[in-house]
Motif scaffolding. Structure first.
Motif, PDB file in Angstrom:
ATOM      1  N   LEU A  50     -35.964   5.134 -16.118  1.00 30.17           N
ATOM      2  CA  LEU A  50     -36.307   3.881 -16.784  1.00 30.17           C
ATOM      3  C   LEU A  50     -35.312   3.501 -17.879  1.00 30.17           C
ATOM      4  CD1 LEU A  50     -40.202   4.212 -16.894  1.00 30.17           C
ATOM      5  CD2 LEU A  50     -38.796   2.946 -15.273  1.00 30.17           C
ATOM      6  N   SER A  51     -34.425   4.415 -18.249  1.00 26.93           N
ATOM      7  CA  SER A  51     -33.396   4.078 -19.233  1.00 26.93           C
ATOM      8  C   SER A  51     -32.147   3.510 -18.577  1.00 26.93           C
ATOM      9  CB  SER A  51     -32.988   5.303 -20.054  1.00 26.93           C
ATOM     10  OG  SER A  51     -34.073   5.784 -20.792  1.00 26.93           O
ATOM     11  N   LEU A  52     -32.076   3.593 -17.251  1.00 22.26           N
ATOM     12  CA  LEU A  52     -30.867   3.143 -16.556  1.00 22.26           C
ATOM     13  C   LEU A  52     -30.472   1.705 -16.901  1.00 22.26           C
ATOM     14  CD1 LEU A  52     -30.756   4.503 -12.892  1.00 22.26           C
ATOM     15  CD2 LEU A  52     -28.991   4.673 -14.653  1.00 22.26           C
ATOM     16  N   PRO A  53     -31.397   0.745 -16.831  1.00 23.97           N
ATOM     17  CA  PRO A  53     -30.982  -0.641 -17.086  1.00 23.97           C
ATOM     18  C   PRO A  53     -30.347  -0.817 -18.459  1.00 23.97           C
ATOM     19  CG  PRO A  53     -33.202  -0.590 -16.183  1.00 23.97           C
ATOM     20  CD  PRO A  53     -32.808   0.829 -16.438  1.00 23.97           C
ATOM     21  N   VAL A  54     -30.989  -0.276 -19.492  1.00 24.32           N
ATOM     22  CA  VAL A  54     -30.489  -0.526 -20.846  1.00 24.32           C
ATOM     23  C   VAL A  54     -29.157   0.194 -21.066  1.00 24.32           C
ATOM     24  CG1 VAL A  54     -31.959   1.277 -21.843  1.00 24.32           C
ATOM     25  CG2 VAL A  54     -31.024  -0.446 -23.305  1.00 24.32           C
ATOM     26  N   VAL A  55     -29.039   1.408 -20.529  1.00 26.14           N
ATOM     27  CA  VAL A  55     -27.766   2.128 -20.675  1.00 26.14           C
ATOM     28  C   VAL A  55     -26.672   1.419 -19.883  1.00 26.14           C
ATOM     29  CG1 VAL A  55     -26.566   4.279 -20.122  1.00 26.14           C
ATOM     30  CG2 VAL A  55     -28.807   4.354 -21.205  1.00 26.14           C
ATOM     31  N   GLY A  56     -27.009   0.962 -18.674  1.00 23.53           N
ATOM     32  CA  GLY A  56     -26.034   0.268 -17.844  1.00 23.53           C
ATOM     33  C   GLY A  56     -25.536  -1.017 -18.505  1.00 23.53           C
ATOM     34  N   LEU A  57     -26.459  -1.814 -19.013  1.00 22.30           N
ATOM     35  CA  LEU A  57     -26.058  -3.077 -19.656  1.00 22.30           C
ATOM     36  C   LEU A  57     -25.202  -2.814 -20.885  1.00 22.30           C
ATOM     37  CD1 LEU A  57     -29.290  -5.225 -19.337  1.00 22.30           C
ATOM     38  CD2 LEU A  57     -27.029  -5.732 -18.372  1.00 22.30           C
ATOM     39  N   THR A  58     -25.615  -1.828 -21.674  1.00 24.61           N
ATOM     40  CA  THR A  58     -24.837  -1.481 -22.864  1.00 24.61           C
ATOM     41  C   THR A  58     -23.404  -1.122 -22.480  1.00 24.61           C
ATOM     42  OG1 THR A  58     -26.844  -0.593 -23.851  1.00 24.61           O
ATOM     43  CG2 THR A  58     -24.769   0.035 -24.876  1.00 24.61           C
ATOM     44  N   ALA A  59     -23.275  -0.282 -21.459  1.00 26.42           N
ATOM     45  CA  ALA A  59     -21.943   0.168 -21.038  1.00 26.42           C
ATOM     46  C   ALA A  59     -21.125  -1.003 -20.499  1.00 26.42           C
ATOM     47  CB  ALA A  59     -22.083   1.262 -19.984  1.00 26.42           C
ATOM     48  N   LEU A  99     -22.910   5.495 -27.254  1.00 26.32           N
ATOM     49  CA  LEU A  99     -23.779   4.316 -27.134  1.00 26.32           C
ATOM     50  C   LEU A  99     -24.934   4.586 -26.189  1.00 26.32           C
ATOM     51  CD1 LEU A  99     -21.154   1.444 -27.222  1.00 26.32           C
ATOM     52  CD2 LEU A  99     -22.694   2.236 -29.016  1.00 26.32           C
ATOM     53  N   GLY A 100     -24.663   5.321 -25.101  1.00 26.12           N
ATOM     54  CA  GLY A 100     -25.761   5.703 -24.211  1.00 26.12           C
ATOM     55  C   GLY A 100     -26.794   6.506 -24.970  1.00 26.12           C
ATOM     56  N   GLY A 101     -26.324   7.487 -25.744  1.00 27.16           N
ATOM     57  CA  GLY A 101     -27.233   8.317 -26.537  1.00 27.16           C
ATOM     58  C   GLY A 101     -28.045   7.487 -27.521  1.00 27.16           C
ATOM     59  N   LEU A 102     -27.388   6.545 -28.185  1.00 29.64           N
ATOM     60  CA  LEU A 102     -28.102   5.720 -29.172  1.00 29.64           C
ATOM     61  C   LEU A 102     -29.149   4.830 -28.493  1.00 29.64           C
ATOM     62  CD1 LEU A 102     -25.221   4.716 -31.630  1.00 29.64           C
ATOM     63  CD2 LEU A 102     -27.081   6.357 -32.018  1.00 29.64           C
ATOM     64  N   ARG A 107     -34.937   3.944 -27.221  1.00 33.98           N
ATOM     65  CA  ARG A 107     -35.975   3.756 -26.218  1.00 33.98           C
ATOM     66  C   ARG A 107     -36.900   4.973 -26.118  1.00 33.98           C
ATOM     67  NH1 ARG A 107     -37.960   3.029 -21.158  1.00 33.98           N
ATOM     68  NH2 ARG A 107     -37.458   5.112 -20.574  1.00 33.98           N
ATOM     69  N   VAL A 108     -36.310   6.151 -26.131  1.00 34.32           N
ATOM     70  CA  VAL A 108     -37.069   7.349 -25.768  1.00 34.32           C
ATOM     71  C   VAL A 108     -37.635   8.094 -26.978  1.00 34.32           C
ATOM     72  CG1 VAL A 108     -36.876   9.608 -24.685  1.00 34.32           C
ATOM     73  CG2 VAL A 108     -35.859   7.618 -23.588  1.00 34.32           C
ATOM     74  N   ALA A 109     -36.821   8.248 -28.047  1.00 31.45           N
ATOM     75  CA  ALA A 109     -37.338   8.980 -29.214  1.00 31.45           C
ATOM     76  C   ALA A 109     -38.576   8.260 -29.746  1.00 31.45           C
ATOM     77  CB  ALA A 109     -36.268   9.094 -30.297  1.00 31.45           C
ATOM     78  N   SER A 110     -38.523   6.930 -29.781  1.00 25.45           N
ATOM     79  CA  SER A 110     -39.669   6.168 -30.288  1.00 25.45           C
ATOM     80  C   SER A 110     -40.874   6.337 -29.368  1.00 25.45           C
ATOM     81  CB  SER A 110     -39.301   4.702 -30.418  1.00 25.45           C
ATOM     82  OG  SER A 110     -38.832   4.210 -29.181  1.00 25.45           O
ATOM     83  N   ALA A 111     -40.628   6.244 -28.057  1.00 25.94           N
ATOM     84  CA  ALA A 111     -41.750   6.341 -27.119  1.00 25.94           C
ATOM     85  C   ALA A 111     -42.412   7.717 -27.188  1.00 25.94           C
ATOM     86  CB  ALA A 111     -41.272   6.055 -25.699  1.00 25.94           C
ATOM     87  N   ILE A 112     -41.576   8.754 -27.249  1.00 23.66           N
ATOM     88  CA  ILE A 112     -42.138  10.118 -27.315  1.00 23.66           C
ATOM     89  C   ILE A 112     -42.929  10.289 -28.609  1.00 23.66           C
ATOM     90  CG2 ILE A 112     -41.576  12.565 -27.560  1.00 23.66           C
ATOM     91  CD1 ILE A 112     -39.223  12.167 -25.717  1.00 23.66           C
ATOM     92  N   VAL A 155     -25.138   9.028 -18.846  1.00 22.12           N
ATOM     93  CA  VAL A 155     -23.805   8.863 -19.424  1.00 22.12           C
ATOM     94  C   VAL A 155     -22.783   8.655 -18.304  1.00 22.12           C
ATOM     95  CG1 VAL A 155     -21.951  10.082 -20.645  1.00 22.12           C
ATOM     96  CG2 VAL A 155     -24.267  10.086 -21.573  1.00 22.12           C
ATOM     97  N   GLY A 156     -22.897   9.450 -17.235  1.00 18.62           N
ATOM     98  CA  GLY A 156     -21.984   9.303 -16.106  1.00 18.62           C
ATOM     99  C   GLY A 156     -22.059   7.906 -15.510  1.00 18.62           C
ATOM    100  N   VAL A 157     -23.279   7.427 -15.320  1.00 21.78           N
ATOM    101  CA  VAL A 157     -23.445   6.070 -14.797  1.00 21.78           C
ATOM    102  C   VAL A 157     -22.849   5.067 -15.780  1.00 21.78           C
ATOM    103  CG1 VAL A 157     -25.137   4.307 -14.180  1.00 21.78           C
ATOM    104  CG2 VAL A 157     -25.478   6.673 -13.444  1.00 21.78           C
ATOM    105  N   GLY A 158     -23.129   5.283 -17.074  1.00 26.81           N
ATOM    106  CA  GLY A 158     -22.588   4.391 -18.103  1.00 26.81           C
ATOM    107  C   GLY A 158     -21.063   4.374 -18.076  1.00 26.81           C
TER     108      GLY A 158
END
Ligand SMILES: Nc1ncnc2c1ncn2[C@@H]1O[C@H](COP(=O)(O)OP(=O)(O)OP(=O)(O)O)[C@@H](O)[C@H]1O
Ligand SMILES: [Mg+2]
Lengths: 254, 250
Positions: A50-59, A99-102, A107-112, A155-158
């Protein structure tokens, strides 16, 4: 309070806190065994897929902007044809992981933290304990491992998408020949550039999940407690990523 | 024989507020103890402290004369069930998985589900709630689902934190009967917290009144009515009295 004593107190608090977090992280990582594949799979979907879209767009946008920057900057010393190589190296070593990490941190640190914090304040975590279930095994371990395993893939996808963003701009706006651009992207890239970035991704994923789990599991009372846990998780994860990035870059490339 | 659970000199404060003030309490094997006391007097904190979910400032909790820690606590938990005051159902799981939580590790899912639906039926919830999520239930329904979860794996020790609060009188009576029948099964021990005097009379072997962070009165339920303690008498009769005493325990 006198400054010496204050410094001592702070140092003790910091080391005590670090110790507790380290034990928490260690037990969380160890808690993955015996493997409960269903729990892990669910978190891989939540954290990775579920993080793919946001990481992809950022990259994509970062790679595109980087190409523009390098091109106009490079023109000053007649070096604008280094665009493909610099975009590739910059994305893969630095911008992809950071940027992927951020973005994953947001997205994830907040959700968890929000999910575990809510479980804390509504006594669901206590209920787990009364059902002979270790929250570290049931809640923390799958999240830590899912993040460690999936963020490098993100990260690889990014990296790929970012390079593609540079290529799109290079070919359509900067007058590069498509085949040359692609060839130059690969030509100067070394495998360690890529691998170091993926290792950074694993480390950042770990920091994100650890921050989310730690603040969530230790959330204070009520909705305000959950809110504070969420904010702290994102802030601490983001700063930790930037600090860890500096340290890892120093280790990897000095 | 040593008690199943003994609380010795339990003290617990939140900030400057002392909630448990050197409290002693025993639960004998096979006994049903009901704890009553004013709202905010520390009943829920007491249960949480017994389970180690709340760390005591001082004092200790023993399980069959051994400190309730480590393996002793793990073994205790293995045959334990608890209904939390606010049910504490897992939001992310459908009701049947909540109820079957303990069973799912021990038997095939289909069998666990069938058992969960049977337990739901015992607390007056039909099979149609099995696939709903906790957020889709009313407060009273959640409470009953929490009760079903507490009893699902046939525990030997059960804590009920206000099992009938928020239920209509008929449901409350049904739940009281259900708890009584579970307790009559051999060897089950329980601590129940309640404000409902009908519950007390149905469920209790022994009653303890918590006040000022200590046990103010305790004795067999049959002796409750001729107890001399005036706070207990007011409590039973539901008489109004100045509440100042209840805000500053200890
Ligand atoms: N985590 C906490 N932090 C601060 N204070 C707390 C906490 N938990 C409980 N308290 C305080 O401890 C006191 C006892 O709380 P507890 O929940 O045990 O009451 P209770 O006897 O169960 O009341 P009720 O019958 O209303 O459920 C209350 O005054 C409450 O404000
Ligand atoms: Mg309570």
């Amino acid at each position: 309070m006198n400054p010496v004593r204050l410094t001592g107190r702070l140092a003790l608090a910091a080391t005590g806190g670090t110790g507790r977090i380290a034990i928490f992280a260690g037990r969380g990582l160890a808690g993955i065994l015996p493997l409960q594949a269903g729990l892990l799979f669910r978190q891989i979907i939540q954290i990775g897929w579920l993080s793919l879209p946001v990481v992809g767009l950022t990259a994509l946008f970062t790679g595109a902007a980087l190409a523009l920057q390098i091109h106009s900057g490079g023109e000053r010393f007649q070096a604008s044809d280094v665009v493909p190589a610099i975009v590739a190296i910059g994305m893969v070593r630095e911008l992809g992981p950071v940027l992927g990490g951020l973005m994953v941190a947001a997205r994830v640190a907040s959700a968890i933290a929000a999910e575990l914090g809510t479980m804390r304040v509504t006594e669901q975590i206590d209920a787990l304990v009364t059902l002979s279930t270790d929250p570290l095994k049931w809640l923390v371990a799958p999240r830590l491992w899912a993040a460690v395993l999936t963020v490098p893939i993100l990260v690889g996808v990014g990296d790929l998408v970012g390079i593609m963003g540079g290529w799109l701009v290079g070919v359509n706006a900067l007058g590069f020949n498509s085949a040359t651009y692609i060839a130059n992207s690969w030509a100067y890239l070394e495998s360690w550039d890529v691998i170091s970035g993926l290792i950074k991704g694993a480390a950042f994923g770990f920091l994100v999940a650890l921050s989310g789990c730690w603040f969530g599991m230790n959330a204070g009372l009520g909705a305000a407690g959950v809110g504070r846990a969420t904010t702290n998780a994102v802030v601490v994860a983001s700063v930790a990523i930037l600090a860890a990035n500096f340290i890892l870059t120093g280790l990897f490339f000095r | 024989m040593s008690a199943l659970i003994s609380v010795r000199g339990a003290r617990k404060s939140f900030g400057s507020k002392q909630v448990l003030a050197g409290l002693d309490l025993d639960l004998a094997e096979g006994e049903s103890l009901v704890v009553i006391g004013g709202s905010g007097s520390g009943k829920s904190v007491l249960l949480r402290a017994i389970l180690g979910l709340e760390t005591l400032d001082s004092g200790q909790v023993l399980c069959r004369a051994k400190p309730m820690q480590g393996r002793v606590r793990d073994d205790f938990m293995d045959s334990f069930g608890m209904l939390f005051q606010n049910a504490a159902l897992f939001d992310s799981l459908p009701i049947w998985r909540n109820v079957a939580f303990r069973l799912l590790g021990r038997m095939p899912a289909a069998k666990a589900r069938a058992l969960a639906i049977e337990k739901l039926d015992r607390v007056g919830l039909g099979p149609e709630v099995a696939d709903l999520f906790p957020a889709e239930l009313s407060g009273g329904m959640r409470k009953r689902a929490g009760l079903a979860r507490a009893i699902a794996a046939s525990p030997k020790v059960i804590f009920f934190d206000e099992p009938t609060t928020g239920l209509d009188p008929i449901r409350a009576a049904t739940i009281n009967e259900l708890i009584r029948s579970i307790l009559d099964e051999s060897g089950v021990s329980a601590i129940t917290i309640t404000h409902d005097m009908t519950s007390v009379r149905t469920i209790a072997d022994r009653v303890a009144l918590l006040d000022h962070g200590q046990i103010r009165w305790q004795g067999p339920v049959a002796r409750m009515d001729d107890a001399k303690d005036d706070y207990l008498r007011d409590f039973i009769a539901g008489r109004a009295r100045p509440m100042a005493r209840n805000t500053e325990p200890g």
